[in-house]
Design a protein around this motif. Sequence first.
Motif, short mmCIF file in Angstrom:
data_model
loop_
_atom_site.label_atom_id
_atom_site.label_comp_id
_atom_site.label_asym_id
_atom_site.label_seq_id
_atom_site.Cartn_x
_atom_site.Cartn_y
_atom_site.Cartn_z
N ASP A 94 -5.89 3.75 -1.39
CA ASP A 94 -5.45 3.42 -0.03
C ASP A 94 -5.73 4.61 0.89
O ASP A 94 -5.93 5.74 0.44
CB ASP A 94 -3.95 3.09 -0.05
N TYR A 132 -3.87 -2.30 -0.03
CA TYR A 132 -4.59 -1.31 -0.83
C TYR A 132 -5.72 -2.00 -1.59
O TYR A 132 -5.83 -3.23 -1.62
CB TYR A 132 -3.65 -0.61 -1.82
N GLY A 150 0.81 -1.20 0.00
CA GLY A 150 0.00 0.00 0.00
C GLY A 150 0.85 1.26 0.00
O GLY A 150 2.08 1.21 -0.11
#
Length: 231
Positions: free
Chosen positions: A190, A87, A63
């Motif tokens: 994210d 994410y 992420g």
Amino acid sequence: MKKLLFPLLASTAVFAPQIASATLLVGFYDFDGNSNPEAADYAISGFTGTVSKDGVGSIDLRGSTNGSYGGQTFEAPAVNPAVNDGYLKVINSDLTFTIFNNTGNDSPLTSLLFDAASPSGSAQFTVSYSIGGGAFQTLTPTPLTANVVSGPANSSTSYGAYLLDLTGLTLSALSSADFVFSAGPEVRIDNVAFSAIPEPGSLMALGCVLGSGLLLRSRSRRTQAFGAIPA
């Protein structure tokens, strides 16, 4: 009496602007890759949140590494994103974040914050919202461009920070709001957060509590210095 009243009003004026500043309402950052819908990672007392990932892949690694929600962090006790913990991979699909107000007070919203990136640097997405089950409205007049290259497949470190103004939108007591991300061909999302300000009635109540405490403390000091104050 005037000597007591002035410190009381002055103290309330000092505290009010700090209380009215935006606070983290609901935050999503640690996507696990399994559950759907997935619960928010942080929510202030009285609020909850979920993200529906139908048709959206959730990756539990790689992420954003900026450690913030769209470039913004919040003071304790709010929880800010950990680094590189997952994410959402949106490929020509929709992603829905829902926030719930389970309290008896309205909550004026301030911002939607998130990080986004595209491996190809050419993906686009739009955001729309529905408050309390009403008709969906487009949050931005033109598509946002997620053109930040997110690195190779095993490393997603470079995300763009986005902040969308929600001023004027209010999440009413005992209601919910949906925010839909429509993206393609591929966007990585994210560290999604919603910020809000306290309901005005809550500010007034808190100001009264602070004022009462100051009044009692001042009265106590006078009692100690001059003896009991006649009833």
